[in-house]
Design a protein around this motif. Structure first.
Motif, PDB file in Angstrom:
ATOM      1  N   PHE A 136      56.940  28.979  40.874  1.00  0.00           N
ATOM      2  CA  PHE A 136      55.953  29.196  41.941  1.00  0.00           C
ATOM      3  C   PHE A 136      55.542  27.890  42.610  1.00  0.00           C
ATOM      4  CE2 PHE A 136      55.095  33.022  39.181  1.00  0.00           C
ATOM      5  CZ  PHE A 136      55.797  33.886  40.005  1.00  0.00           C
ATOM      6  N   ARG A 137      55.549  26.772  41.846  1.00  0.00           N
ATOM      7  CA  ARG A 137      55.292  25.474  42.473  1.00  0.00           C
ATOM      8  C   ARG A 137      56.357  25.194  43.519  1.00  0.00           C
ATOM      9  NH1 ARG A 137      52.614  21.479  38.925  1.00  0.00           N
ATOM     10  NH2 ARG A 137      50.554  22.421  38.754  1.00  0.00           N
ATOM     11  N   GLY A 217      41.416  38.952  41.123  1.00  0.00           N
ATOM     12  CA  GLY A 217      42.191  40.094  41.605  1.00  0.00           C
ATOM     13  C   GLY A 217      42.207  40.178  43.121  1.00  0.00           C
ATOM     14  N   LEU A 218      41.095  39.871  43.729  1.00  0.00           N
ATOM     15  CA  LEU A 218      41.025  39.919  45.189  1.00  0.00           C
ATOM     16  C   LEU A 218      41.925  38.850  45.808  1.00  0.00           C
ATOM     17  CD1 LEU A 218      39.767  41.201  47.674  1.00  0.00           C
ATOM     18  CD2 LEU A 218      37.919  39.532  47.519  1.00  0.00           C
ATOM     19  N   VAL A 219      41.874  37.646  45.252  1.00  0.00           N
ATOM     20  CA  VAL A 219      42.731  36.572  45.784  1.00  0.00           C
ATOM     21  C   VAL A 219      44.198  36.947  45.583  1.00  0.00           C
ATOM     22  CG1 VAL A 219      43.343  34.135  45.595  1.00  0.00           C
ATOM     23  CG2 VAL A 219      40.961  34.831  45.363  1.00  0.00           C
ATOM     24  N   THR A 220      44.495  37.537  44.429  1.00  0.00           N
ATOM     25  CA  THR A 220      45.869  37.939  44.152  1.00  0.00           C
ATOM     26  C   THR A 220      46.361  38.951  45.180  1.00  0.00           C
ATOM     27  OG1 THR A 220      45.433  37.581  41.829  1.00  0.00           O
ATOM     28  CG2 THR A 220      47.374  38.844  42.358  1.00  0.00           C
ATOM     29  N   GLN A 221      45.506  39.916  45.527  1.00  0.00           N
ATOM     30  CA  GLN A 221      45.901  40.897  46.551  1.00  0.00           C
ATOM     31  C   GLN A 221      46.046  40.235  47.911  1.00  0.00           C
ATOM     32  OE1 GLN A 221      43.770  44.815  46.382  1.00  0.00           O
ATOM     33  NE2 GLN A 221      42.820  43.863  44.607  1.00  0.00           N
ATOM     34  N   ALA A 222      45.204  39.240  48.178  1.00  0.00           N
ATOM     35  CA  ALA A 222      45.318  38.504  49.434  1.00  0.00           C
ATOM     36  C   ALA A 222      46.662  37.773  49.491  1.00  0.00           C
ATOM     37  CB  ALA A 222      44.167  37.518  49.573  1.00  0.00           C
ATOM     38  N   ILE A 223      47.067  37.225  48.351  1.00  0.00           N
ATOM     39  CA  ILE A 223      48.339  36.503  48.295  1.00  0.00           C
ATOM     40  C   ILE A 223      49.501  37.475  48.516  1.00  0.00           C
ATOM     41  CG2 ILE A 223      49.909  35.280  46.733  1.00  0.00           C
ATOM     42  CD1 ILE A 223      47.391  33.921  45.555  1.00  0.00           C
ATOM     43  N   ARG A 224      49.412  38.666  47.942  1.00  0.00           N
ATOM     44  CA  ARG A 224      50.442  39.678  48.146  1.00  0.00           C
ATOM     45  C   ARG A 224      50.566  39.995  49.639  1.00  0.00           C
ATOM     46  NH1 ARG A 224      48.711  45.266  45.922  1.00  0.00           N
ATOM     47  NH2 ARG A 224      47.470  45.222  47.811  1.00  0.00           N
ATOM     48  N   ASP A 225      49.428  40.008  50.310  1.00  0.00           N
ATOM     49  CA  ASP A 225      49.395  40.337  51.730  1.00  0.00           C
ATOM     50  C   ASP A 225      50.011  39.214  52.568  1.00  0.00           C
ATOM     51  OD1 ASP A 225      48.734  41.322  54.202  1.00  0.00           O
ATOM     52  OD2 ASP A 225      46.710  41.906  53.632  1.00  0.00           O
ATOM     53  N   ASP A 226      49.545  37.982  52.352  1.00  0.00           N
ATOM     54  CA  ASP A 226      50.008  36.857  53.161  1.00  0.00           C
ATOM     55  C   ASP A 226      49.733  35.554  52.411  1.00  0.00           C
ATOM     56  OD1 ASP A 226      50.609  34.961  55.040  1.00  0.00           O
ATOM     57  OD2 ASP A 226      49.435  35.851  56.656  1.00  0.00           O
ATOM     58  N   ALA A 227      50.694  35.161  51.570  1.00  0.00           N
ATOM     59  CA  ALA A 227      50.503  33.978  50.725  1.00  0.00           C
ATOM     60  C   ALA A 227      50.269  32.734  51.567  1.00  0.00           C
ATOM     61  CB  ALA A 227      51.715  33.786  49.820  1.00  0.00           C
ATOM     62  N   GLU A 228      50.992  32.617  52.644  1.00  0.00           N
ATOM     63  CA  GLU A 228      50.901  31.440  53.511  1.00  0.00           C
ATOM     64  C   GLU A 228      49.464  31.248  54.012  1.00  0.00           C
ATOM     65  OE1 GLU A 228      52.415  28.229  55.778  1.00  0.00           O
ATOM     66  OE2 GLU A 228      53.068  29.281  53.985  1.00  0.00           O
ATOM     67  N   ARG A 229      48.836  32.335  54.432  1.00  0.00           N
ATOM     68  CA  ARG A 229      47.477  32.252  54.974  1.00  0.00           C
ATOM     69  C   ARG A 229      46.467  31.845  53.910  1.00  0.00           C
ATOM     70  NH1 ARG A 229      43.757  30.848  56.973  1.00  0.00           N
ATOM     71  NH2 ARG A 229      42.381  31.714  58.576  1.00  0.00           N
ATOM     72  N   TYR A 235      43.058  28.079  48.214  1.00  0.00           N
ATOM     73  CA  TYR A 235      43.532  28.571  46.916  1.00  0.00           C
ATOM     74  C   TYR A 235      44.936  28.059  46.629  1.00  0.00           C
ATOM     75  CZ  TYR A 235      39.709  31.915  47.416  1.00  0.00           C
ATOM     76  OH  TYR A 235      38.482  32.499  47.571  1.00  0.00           O
ATOM     77  N   SER A 236      45.144  27.651  45.386  1.00  0.00           N
ATOM     78  CA  SER A 236      46.483  27.257  44.975  1.00  0.00           C
ATOM     79  C   SER A 236      47.274  28.531  44.673  1.00  0.00           C
ATOM     80  CB  SER A 236      46.398  26.381  43.731  1.00  0.00           C
ATOM     81  OG  SER A 236      47.611  26.457  43.034  1.00  0.00           O
ATOM     82  N   VAL A 237      48.138  28.900  45.597  1.00  0.00           N
ATOM     83  CA  VAL A 237      48.878  30.152  45.449  1.00  0.00           C
ATOM     84  C   VAL A 237      49.717  30.134  44.180  1.00  0.00           C
ATOM     85  CG1 VAL A 237      50.738  31.517  46.468  1.00  0.00           C
ATOM     86  CG2 VAL A 237      48.857  30.720  47.901  1.00  0.00           C
ATOM     87  N   ALA A 238      50.347  28.998  43.901  1.00  0.00           N
ATOM     88  CA  ALA A 238      51.190  28.897  42.704  1.00  0.00           C
ATOM     89  C   ALA A 238      50.373  29.155  41.446  1.00  0.00           C
ATOM     90  CB  ALA A 238      51.851  27.528  42.648  1.00  0.00           C
ATOM     91  N   GLY A 239      49.152  28.642  41.409  1.00  0.00           N
ATOM     92  CA  GLY A 239      48.293  28.840  40.246  1.00  0.00           C
ATOM     93  C   GLY A 239      48.005  30.313  40.011  1.00  0.00           C
TER      94      GLY A 239
ATOM     95  N   ASN B 109      39.414  28.101  41.412  1.00  0.00           N
ATOM     96  CA  ASN B 109      40.201  28.027  40.182  1.00  0.00           C
ATOM     97  C   ASN B 109      40.593  29.426  39.691  1.00  0.00           C
ATOM     98  OD1 ASN B 109      40.527  28.116  37.196  1.00  0.00           O
ATOM     99  ND2 ASN B 109      40.384  25.906  37.453  1.00  0.00           N
ATOM    100  N   PRO B 110      41.917  29.690  39.492  1.00  0.00           N
ATOM    101  CA  PRO B 110      42.323  31.048  39.111  1.00  0.00           C
ATOM    102  C   PRO B 110      41.750  31.490  37.778  1.00  0.00           C
ATOM    103  CG  PRO B 110      44.203  29.527  39.082  1.00  0.00           C
ATOM    104  CD  PRO B 110      43.055  28.785  39.675  1.00  0.00           C
ATOM    105  N   PHE B 111      41.612  30.564  36.855  1.00  0.00           N
ATOM    106  CA  PHE B 111      41.124  30.939  35.537  1.00  0.00           C
ATOM    107  C   PHE B 111      39.657  31.375  35.600  1.00  0.00           C
ATOM    108  CE2 PHE B 111      39.349  30.052  31.328  1.00  0.00           C
ATOM    109  CZ  PHE B 111      40.203  30.845  30.568  1.00  0.00           C
ATOM    110  N   TRP B 112      38.825  30.577  36.221  1.00  0.00           N
ATOM    111  CA  TRP B 112      37.406  30.932  36.287  1.00  0.00           C
ATOM    112  C   TRP B 112      37.197  32.181  37.125  1.00  0.00           C
ATOM    113  CZ3 TRP B 112      35.384  29.325  32.307  1.00  0.00           C
ATOM    114  CH2 TRP B 112      35.599  28.037  31.821  1.00  0.00           C
TER     115      TRP B 112
END
Ligand SMILES: Nc1ncnc2c1ncn2[C@@H]1O[C@H](COP(=O)(O)OP(=O)(O)OP(=O)(O)O)[C@@H](O)[C@H]1O
Ligand SMILES: [Mg+2]
Lengths: 366, 248
Positions: A136-137, A217-229, A235-239, B109-112
């Motif tokens: 992912f990095r 979970g919300l950030v994860t869904q946002a990444i699914r939608d448009d990781a670039e944005r 947010y560190s998408v890779a993380g 931070n993804p963890f927090w």
């Protein structure tokens, strides 16, 4: 009132009802063999759950979930095998048969039951964390990531098949007696085994549901939608991708341990590409966007395979394939979307409130 | 006062074409700088270079005294730079409320974030921004169904939710109606009291209304910089840009 399907309270109630049904099962069944079989479906349910989390919510298609499952299963099998070794007979037969007259270092941690189980879960989880970080990095995503997981799976399959003296090769490992844990023997055909799987599945589902409702979970869904944005929001998408992939791996590793507890057996077949693909099929048919949907998908497909598979034999795969194509074509979000549509019809008959919410915030009294 | 953002001799080539050519710019804290120039002048590319979307061939970008050249996008965003894209980029499958919530990125931070179910201060901020952007009635809608103007507003709202020290707005009023444009101008004038903005815009009327400083780019370099009066009086600017605008 909006669609009940999206109501958080209703969702939790549905989850409660689902597990209540699963809890009644052992009271109604006195066929040990059937109970054991149902427990293995619970393990498959955990695998489908892990795929739903990673693919449905995270948007990361993982065709190599068998890695985490398989490594977990091998770890558990090694632990159970070592439990049957005695001081006078410390070397498992699979080594002796392959000309190894000492216990290889790889096996040392599994001589201790607690440490063995911890390793069985931690090693695959750590693998996911490292592999995920690297991939992912480097911004490997979508079909490219799926292909990488497939390649990794094949690599593990080959290594395990090849290192016969350490892994039992194609025969795998068949621990002669059931798991002993904290002085209790977990008979695979007992209600105890069923309950163990039941609680593992329930805890995994509740935690997964909480994860999808958290800020993560919300950030994860946002990444699914448009990781670039999402990157430009800080947010560190890779993380995030590594985290969701690793959590899914952890669930699969636990499933691997439980599976060996139930069947007292492991072989490279658990890392077979076909098996990892069927996990994805379960989630797709049940509904990858719904955690419980995916679990039900695993129950339905595996259940059908057990009962219809014998009747149809080789045509079973054709039937399954056809079913899969129909679902992907007409119900891209699986059987769960049928329920969503049905409840949606119901909701539109009522006056619609404008502030219907479906997100990371609490639902007001709906 | 030193610039909040300093761009030093920035260059960027795609293959052999030099798109940004020895471009330097200083934006003073608390001002609103309008970046104008003909199509293809390199305005969007400059924003890409500032926000880390692409890496410069040479040159340096310094933000708040910190060298951010070629840092990853999320690091630059966290340093305090928010961006609205030329083609409005919102999370189309999420609701308006979710879009604004994700943009409220104090904890990244993804963890927090696994253990966070509500962010302190979110509700108040969200109400405030939704009201400002006129999206209060649309919070439950999927962002993908919004009109073009509403999408622009949502993305501006997302930038505001980020609470950045520097906001980059790439053509924020494209596709907006007259009254929406007026409202945007009023908001930008309010914003410039507390933050720093760089706004790319073709509409000179809008620029005239909001800009403290106008920077004109042409073929990847700085053509002129000054107040709107200076710029409109500058014959070189009239030649390459304003003349063409009046003709249009
Ligand atoms: N990835 C790329 N590869 C090659 N050329 C590019 C790339 N991105 C931009 N360019 C070129 O760089 C030049 C500047 O583009 P840029 O988008 O920065 O212009 P702009 O000033 O934002 O124009 P507009 O007002 O039309 O938005 C254009 O000639 C464009 O064709
Ligand atoms: Mg542009």
């Amino acid at each position: 009132m909006g669609n009940l399907y999206h109501n958080k309270t209703a969702q939790w109630l549905a989850y409660a009802a689902f597990f209540a049904v699963l809890a009644i099962v052992p009271m109604r069944i006195d066929d040990d063999f059937l109970l054991n079989q149902l427990a293995t479906y619970g393990v498959y349910g955990m695998l489908a759950l892990s795929i739903s989390l990673c693919w449905g919510f995270g948007g990361i298609l993982n065709l190599g979930q068998g890695i985490a499952f398989g490594l977990g299963a091998y770890g558990m099998a090694m632990t159970m095998q070592m439990q049957t070794q005695t001081e006078s007979n410390p070397i498992p037969p699979l080594m002796l048969n392959n000309g190894l007259d000492y216990l290889p270092m790889l096996w040392w941690p599994f001589a201790n039951t607690g440490l063995g189980i911890v390793c069985a879960i931690a090693v695959p989880t750590l693998f996911c964390a490292i592999f995920g970080t690297i991939m992912f990095r480097a911004r490997v995503s979508g079909p490219f990531f799926a292909i990488m997981t497939l390649a990794m799976l094949s690599a593990f399959y080959t290594i395990i098949l090849d290192r016969q003296a350490y892994t039992g090769g194609v025969n795998g490992i068949t621990p002669p007696s059931p798991l002993q844990f904290a002085g209790v023997e977990v008979d695979p055909y007992s209600p105890l085994a069923y309950w163990t799987v039941f609680f593992a599945l329930m805890i995994a589902t509740v935690l997964a549901k909480l994860i999808t409702q958290s800020s993560f979970g919300l950030v994860t869904q946002a990444i699914r939608d448009d990781a670039e944005r999402v990157r430009f929001l800080g947010y560190s998408v890779a993380g995030y991708e590594t985290m969701i992939y690793t959590i899914a791996g952890l669930i699969a590793a636990v499933a691997g341990c439980l599976w060996v507890m139930l069947v007292q057996y492991v072989s490279p077949a658990q890392l077979d590409v076909g098996f990892s693909l069927s996990m994805v099929i379960w989630a797709a048919i049940g509904g990858r966007l719904s955690l419980v949907g995916a679990i039900v998908g695993a129950f339905v497909i595996q259940g059908a395979q057990s009962y219809l598979g014998d009747t149809f034999l080789s045509t079973w795969l054709l039937i399954l394939g056809g079913f899969f194509i129909v679902i992907v074509r007409f119900l891209p979000n699986g059987l769960a979307s049928l329920l969503e549509a049905a409840l949606g019809l119901f909701a539109t008959r009522k006056p619609k409130s404008s502030a219907e919410s479906n997100g990371a915030e609490p639902v007001p009294a709906e | 006062m030193a610039g909040l953002l300093e761009i030093h001799n920035l260059s960027k080539s795609f293959d052999t074409i030099k798109v940004i050519d020895d471009f330097s710019l200083e934006v003073v804290e608390g001002t609103l700088c309008c970046l104008v120039g003909p199509n293809g002048a390199g305005k969007t590319t400059t924003m890409d270079l500032i926000t880390g979307r692409i890496k410069p061939s040479s040159g340096k970008v310094v933000f708040a005294g910190q060298d951010i050249t070629a840092q990853p996008e999320h690091v630059i965003a966290r340093a305090g730079i928010g961006r609205k894209f030329q083609v409005p980029a919102v999370l189309r499958d999420l609701t308006v409320r979710q879009n604004l919530t994700v943009a409220f990125s104090r904890q990244t931070n993804p963890f927090w974030n696994l253990f966070r179910f509500r962010s302190p201060g979110l509700e108040r901020k969200l109400d405030e921004i939704a009201t400002l952007a006129g999206l209060t009635d649309r919070l439950g809608e999927r962002a993908g169904i919004l009109s073009h103007g509403e999408t622009q507003w949502l993305e501006i709202g997302m930038v505001l939710m980020q609470e950045p020290r520097l906001m980059l707005m790439d053509e924020p009023i494209a596709g907006m109606t007259e009254s929406e444009i007026e409202k945007t101008a009023a908001i930008f004038k309010e914003l410039r009291k507390t933050t720093t903005l760089i706004v790319v815009e073709h509409d000179m009327g809008f620029v005239r209304e909001i800009a403290d400083v106008v920077t004109v780019m042409h073929m990847g370099s700085l053509l002129a910089q000054g107040t709107i009066q200076d710029i409109e009086a500058d014959p070189r600017v009239r030649d390459v840009y304003l003349g063409e605008q009046e003709a249009a």
